[in-house]
Motif scaffolding. Sequence first.
Motif, PDB file in Angstrom:
ATOM      1  N   ALA A 262      -1.329   9.446 -11.919  1.00  0.00           N
ATOM      2  CA  ALA A 262      -0.108  10.252 -12.062  1.00  0.00           C
ATOM      3  C   ALA A 262       0.736   9.737 -13.216  1.00  0.00           C
ATOM      4  CB  ALA A 262       0.694  10.232 -10.764  1.00  0.00           C
ATOM      5  N   GLY A 263       0.811   8.400 -13.356  1.00  0.00           N
ATOM      6  CA  GLY A 263       1.557   7.815 -14.464  1.00  0.00           C
ATOM      7  C   GLY A 263       0.986   8.229 -15.807  1.00  0.00           C
TER       8      GLY A 263
ATOM      9  N   ALA B 286       2.633  15.892 -18.857  1.00  0.00           N
ATOM     10  CA  ALA B 286       2.208  16.858 -17.838  1.00  0.00           C
ATOM     11  C   ALA B 286       2.953  16.531 -16.547  1.00  0.00           C
ATOM     12  CB  ALA B 286       0.698  16.800 -17.641  1.00  0.00           C
ATOM     13  N   ASP B 287       4.279  16.827 -16.520  1.00  0.00           N
ATOM     14  CA  ASP B 287       5.090  16.386 -15.383  1.00  0.00           C
ATOM     15  C   ASP B 287       4.707  17.085 -14.088  1.00  0.00           C
ATOM     16  OD1 ASP B 287       5.961  18.777 -16.328  1.00  0.00           O
ATOM     17  OD2 ASP B 287       8.071  18.246 -16.502  1.00  0.00           O
ATOM     18  N   PHE B 288       4.419  18.403 -14.168  1.00  0.00           N
ATOM     19  CA  PHE B 288       4.060  19.152 -12.964  1.00  0.00           C
ATOM     20  C   PHE B 288       2.787  18.585 -12.342  1.00  0.00           C
ATOM     21  CE2 PHE B 288       1.893  22.719 -10.891  1.00  0.00           C
ATOM     22  CZ  PHE B 288       2.879  23.126 -10.019  1.00  0.00           C
ATOM     23  N   LEU B 289       1.802  18.336 -13.209  1.00  0.00           N
ATOM     24  CA  LEU B 289       0.531  17.795 -12.737  1.00  0.00           C
ATOM     25  C   LEU B 289       0.738  16.436 -12.070  1.00  0.00           C
ATOM     26  CD1 LEU B 289      -2.305  18.819 -12.821  1.00  0.00           C
ATOM     27  CD2 LEU B 289      -2.679  17.561 -14.911  1.00  0.00           C
ATOM     28  N   ALA B 290       1.623  15.607 -12.666  1.00  0.00           N
ATOM     29  CA  ALA B 290       1.872  14.275 -12.102  1.00  0.00           C
ATOM     30  C   ALA B 290       2.463  14.397 -10.705  1.00  0.00           C
ATOM     31  CB  ALA B 290       2.817  13.497 -13.008  1.00  0.00           C
ATOM     32  N   ALA B 291       3.459  15.293 -10.536  1.00  0.00           N
ATOM     33  CA  ALA B 291       4.086  15.446  -9.224  1.00  0.00           C
ATOM     34  C   ALA B 291       3.077  15.960  -8.205  1.00  0.00           C
ATOM     35  CB  ALA B 291       5.286  16.391  -9.316  1.00  0.00           C
ATOM     36  N   VAL B 292       2.242  16.918  -8.626  1.00  0.00           N
ATOM     37  CA  VAL B 292       1.253  17.473  -7.696  1.00  0.00           C
ATOM     38  C   VAL B 292       0.206  16.417  -7.346  1.00  0.00           C
ATOM     39  CG1 VAL B 292      -0.567  19.181  -7.496  1.00  0.00           C
ATOM     40  CG2 VAL B 292       1.636  19.838  -8.384  1.00  0.00           C
ATOM     41  N   GLN B 293      -0.145  15.597  -8.339  1.00  0.00           N
ATOM     42  CA  GLN B 293      -1.088  14.496  -8.087  1.00  0.00           C
ATOM     43  C   GLN B 293      -0.562  13.581  -6.983  1.00  0.00           C
ATOM     44  OE1 GLN B 293      -4.001  13.378  -9.488  1.00  0.00           O
ATOM     45  NE2 GLN B 293      -4.012  11.247  -8.828  1.00  0.00           N
TER      46      GLN B 293
ATOM     47  N   ALA C  40       2.897   1.687 -22.075  1.00  0.00           N
ATOM     48  CA  ALA C  40       2.791   2.297 -20.751  1.00  0.00           C
ATOM     49  C   ALA C  40       1.355   2.680 -20.448  1.00  0.00           C
ATOM     50  CB  ALA C  40       3.700   3.530 -20.670  1.00  0.00           C
ATOM     51  N   PHE C  41       0.681   3.276 -21.464  1.00  0.00           N
ATOM     52  CA  PHE C  41      -0.705   3.694 -21.232  1.00  0.00           C
ATOM     53  C   PHE C  41      -1.582   2.505 -20.883  1.00  0.00           C
ATOM     54  CE2 PHE C  41      -4.998   4.026 -22.918  1.00  0.00           C
ATOM     55  CZ  PHE C  41      -5.472   5.065 -22.152  1.00  0.00           C
ATOM     56  N   TRP C  42      -1.453   1.406 -21.657  1.00  0.00           N
ATOM     57  CA  TRP C  42      -2.364   0.284 -21.417  1.00  0.00           C
ATOM     58  C   TRP C  42      -2.097  -0.377 -20.081  1.00  0.00           C
ATOM     59  CZ3 TRP C  42      -6.845  -0.129 -23.309  1.00  0.00           C
ATOM     60  CH2 TRP C  42      -7.115   0.418 -24.552  1.00  0.00           C
ATOM     61  N   ILE C  43      -0.800  -0.489 -19.713  1.00  0.00           N
ATOM     62  CA  ILE C  43      -0.508  -1.062 -18.388  1.00  0.00           C
ATOM     63  C   ILE C  43      -1.139  -0.190 -17.302  1.00  0.00           C
ATOM     64  CG2 ILE C  43       1.340  -1.518 -16.723  1.00  0.00           C
ATOM     65  CD1 ILE C  43       3.110  -2.298 -19.070  1.00  0.00           C
ATOM     66  N   LEU C  44      -0.908   1.144 -17.398  1.00  0.00           N
ATOM     67  CA  LEU C  44      -1.440   2.060 -16.386  1.00  0.00           C
ATOM     68  C   LEU C  44      -2.963   2.003 -16.361  1.00  0.00           C
ATOM     69  CD1 LEU C  44       0.893   5.099 -16.985  1.00  0.00           C
ATOM     70  CD2 LEU C  44       0.750   3.747 -14.914  1.00  0.00           C
ATOM     71  N   ALA C  45      -3.572   1.957 -17.564  1.00  0.00           N
ATOM     72  CA  ALA C  45      -5.032   1.968 -17.613  1.00  0.00           C
ATOM     73  C   ALA C  45      -5.602   0.718 -16.960  1.00  0.00           C
ATOM     74  CB  ALA C  45      -5.489   2.074 -19.068  1.00  0.00           C
ATOM     75  N   VAL C  46      -5.020  -0.457 -17.309  1.00  0.00           N
ATOM     76  CA  VAL C  46      -5.563  -1.707 -16.758  1.00  0.00           C
ATOM     77  C   VAL C  46      -5.377  -1.740 -15.243  1.00  0.00           C
ATOM     78  CG1 VAL C  46      -5.238  -4.198 -16.715  1.00  0.00           C
ATOM     79  CG2 VAL C  46      -5.304  -2.996 -18.898  1.00  0.00           C
ATOM     80  N   VAL C  47      -4.149  -1.394 -14.790  1.00  0.00           N
ATOM     81  CA  VAL C  47      -3.901  -1.417 -13.345  1.00  0.00           C
ATOM     82  C   VAL C  47      -4.817  -0.422 -12.637  1.00  0.00           C
ATOM     83  CG1 VAL C  47      -2.188  -0.944 -11.558  1.00  0.00           C
ATOM     84  CG2 VAL C  47      -1.529  -2.191 -13.584  1.00  0.00           C
ATOM     85  N   GLY C  48      -4.996   0.758 -13.250  1.00  0.00           N
ATOM     86  CA  GLY C  48      -5.848   1.776 -12.639  1.00  0.00           C
ATOM     87  C   GLY C  48      -7.281   1.309 -12.490  1.00  0.00           C
TER      88      GLY C  48
ATOM     89  N   ALA D 218      -8.451   1.405   0.893  1.00  0.00           N
ATOM     90  CA  ALA D 218      -7.755   2.694   0.866  1.00  0.00           C
ATOM     91  C   ALA D 218      -6.404   2.561   0.169  1.00  0.00           C
ATOM     92  CB  ALA D 218      -7.566   3.214   2.290  1.00  0.00           C
ATOM     93  N   LEU D 219      -5.719   1.415   0.397  1.00  0.00           N
ATOM     94  CA  LEU D 219      -4.428   1.212  -0.271  1.00  0.00           C
ATOM     95  C   LEU D 219      -4.622   1.081  -1.777  1.00  0.00           C
ATOM     96  CD1 LEU D 219      -2.576  -1.184   2.168  1.00  0.00           C
ATOM     97  CD2 LEU D 219      -2.340   1.262   1.913  1.00  0.00           C
ATOM     98  N   SER D 220      -5.715   0.423  -2.210  1.00  0.00           N
ATOM     99  CA  SER D 220      -5.997   0.341  -3.642  1.00  0.00           C
ATOM    100  C   SER D 220      -6.231   1.726  -4.217  1.00  0.00           C
ATOM    101  CB  SER D 220      -7.230  -0.517  -3.905  1.00  0.00           C
ATOM    102  OG  SER D 220      -7.156  -1.699  -3.191  1.00  0.00           O
ATOM    103  N   LEU D 221      -6.862   2.580  -3.404  1.00  0.00           N
ATOM    104  CA  LEU D 221      -7.091   3.956  -3.848  1.00  0.00           C
ATOM    105  C   LEU D 221      -5.751   4.652  -4.086  1.00  0.00           C
ATOM    106  CD1 LEU D 221      -9.403   5.919  -4.348  1.00  0.00           C
ATOM    107  CD2 LEU D 221      -9.142   6.723  -2.024  1.00  0.00           C
ATOM    108  N   VAL D 222      -4.765   4.397  -3.200  1.00  0.00           N
ATOM    109  CA  VAL D 222      -3.425   4.964  -3.389  1.00  0.00           C
ATOM    110  C   VAL D 222      -2.859   4.505  -4.730  1.00  0.00           C
ATOM    111  CG1 VAL D 222      -1.057   4.948  -2.531  1.00  0.00           C
ATOM    112  CG2 VAL D 222      -2.948   5.152  -0.928  1.00  0.00           C
ATOM    113  N   LEU D 223      -2.987   3.188  -5.010  1.00  0.00           N
ATOM    114  CA  LEU D 223      -2.480   2.648  -6.282  1.00  0.00           C
ATOM    115  C   LEU D 223      -3.171   3.316  -7.463  1.00  0.00           C
ATOM    116  CD1 LEU D 223      -0.657   0.569  -7.624  1.00  0.00           C
ATOM    117  CD2 LEU D 223      -2.525  -1.057  -7.492  1.00  0.00           C
ATOM    118  N   CYS D 224      -4.487   3.516  -7.323  1.00  0.00           N
ATOM    119  CA  CYS D 224      -5.256   4.157  -8.398  1.00  0.00           C
ATOM    120  C   CYS D 224      -4.735   5.570  -8.649  1.00  0.00           C
ATOM    121  CB  CYS D 224      -6.723   4.167  -8.004  1.00  0.00           C
ATOM    122  SG  CYS D 224      -7.811   4.755  -9.285  1.00  0.00           S
ATOM    123  N   PHE D 225      -4.504   6.338  -7.567  1.00  0.00           N
ATOM    124  CA  PHE D 225      -3.964   7.697  -7.707  1.00  0.00           C
ATOM    125  C   PHE D 225      -2.601   7.669  -8.414  1.00  0.00           C
ATOM    126  CE2 PHE D 225      -6.397   9.118  -3.699  1.00  0.00           C
ATOM    127  CZ  PHE D 225      -7.472   9.486  -4.478  1.00  0.00           C
TER     128      PHE D 225
END
Lengths: 163, 362
Positions: free
Chosen positions: A43-44, A51-58, A7-15, A32-39
């Motif tokens: 969160a992932g 850090a579930d709370f932080l992810a939801a707030v993100q 999960a980390f590597w997928i998220l890192a590469v996509v990010g 701007a849409l890519s920025l949304v994907l990055c955000f």
Amino acid sequence: MIGLDIAFWILAVVGVIAALAVVLLGDVFRAALSLVLCFLTVAGIYITLSADFLAAVQILIYVGAISVLIILAIMLTRDVQRGSPSNRLRLPAFLVAILFFGGVAYALLNTTWQVSSTPPLEPTTPAIARLLFSEGGFILPVEIAPILLLAAIIGAIVLVREK
Amino acid sequence: MTMAALPPDWPGGFWLHWGVFVVVIFVFVMATIMGFIWFERRAMAIMQARLGPNRAGPFGVLQPVADGIKVMLKEDIVPAKGDKVVHWLAPVVAFVPALMIFAVVPFQGGAILADLNIGILYIVAISSVTTVGVFMAGWASNNKYSLLGAMRQVASVVSYEIPVVLSIVGVVLLAGSLSMQQIVMAQDIPFILLQPLGFLLFFIGALAEINRAPFDLMEADSEIVAGFHTEYSGMKFALFYLVEYGEALAISAIVTTLFLGGWRGPLLLPWLWFLIKVILVFFVIVWIRTTVPRIRIDQLMALAWKFLFPLALINLIITAVEILVWPAGSLWVLVPINIAVMIVLVLLWSRFFKLGWGKVEV
């Protein structure tokens, strides 16, 4: 924890790809849409760190509010689809970015990180609340931030007010 | 009241739980949306003294099926000068969060895909992503009406998010938890009685956020054709249609969970109680649609900022003080007090805040 690693590597590469797309795409709206994907990938990564709370707030603040405001601001500009042409500052900007990246990478790699062996807290919200609002916590910075925001809002109102 | 609570990992095993509940939620959402479409059209027809769809199947119950087949067979048209990739992605970006909301909705004790500790915050966060999908649709269509509709949507969602979240905080204070399951368990007295003002503010704000009438001016036919989905046809339009009803279903489920005691109730099975309450809330939504005329954009903004927002703040402060001061055992006494407070505040604010009088304030 092979699942977390995947999960980390997928998220890192996509990010990273999304972050590069924000900078390199000529179409500002798509950037701007890519920025949304990055955000979302950030969160992932918070979720993989328990850090579930932080992810939801993100997601709530960065995806739901800040990107929407960025997109609204883009709507007010001209030539959205070719709004980000390259100019003579391309090379200096690249150099500064590389220097900054090198500095951050150097600092990250040469810090000895403390790894906690205790299992992650479950639910996280009471602990966060205690840290932020209780005595000996971060109540002073928490109070300073709204005052700063209030000053900024009043400043913005004064600036745009009709005389 | 003791509930036949299922064990937390029913039907056993992490992956089995996941698989079973993903299928259950998908089937539940799709079936209920089709039921709702039929229900809304028939109920509106009865309220407006006409027949409504009554040809396909007994009482027209197969009408949504017929509509679904028709819409799947339609040609998919993409505007020539639009942004084709974004145009294709927009319905997906709008639909996926609407479906993801149901991951934390408890159908009965233990019958929940993921009992997150931050349940209701997760819902607030995930549902805000749908706005991005709507904006993508409005922009990629290369059509001024689409863009105007999307802009109106963003303006209303950003404004109404604040009273909605503040009224949710009142519930969270009472329940002492963000988890949807815990919120249901805390409701020995349904929170609609303890938080009548919070319920009212949440319901109005939620209706505005999902563009239901009387707040449906982002797709006001007489002004901007059909709003952000003007340029959509075929399956992509169907996805936006599903989002609309999926959000209505989500709001009904959230109101049920937060304010009406969720799956709790006497005699009947818990999941049946849940379904009955959800349908009841949806009926009220349809009722409001047929009763109240559409409001103007300046009235929409004024309602959010001058009426709902101050009342939500006052409600939050009153709730916090009550929880600090009141002894935990005698919550029943608070019910008449809170209802009286709601009536006084709403009457008071309607004196300050009048629509009309021939002058427009923005």
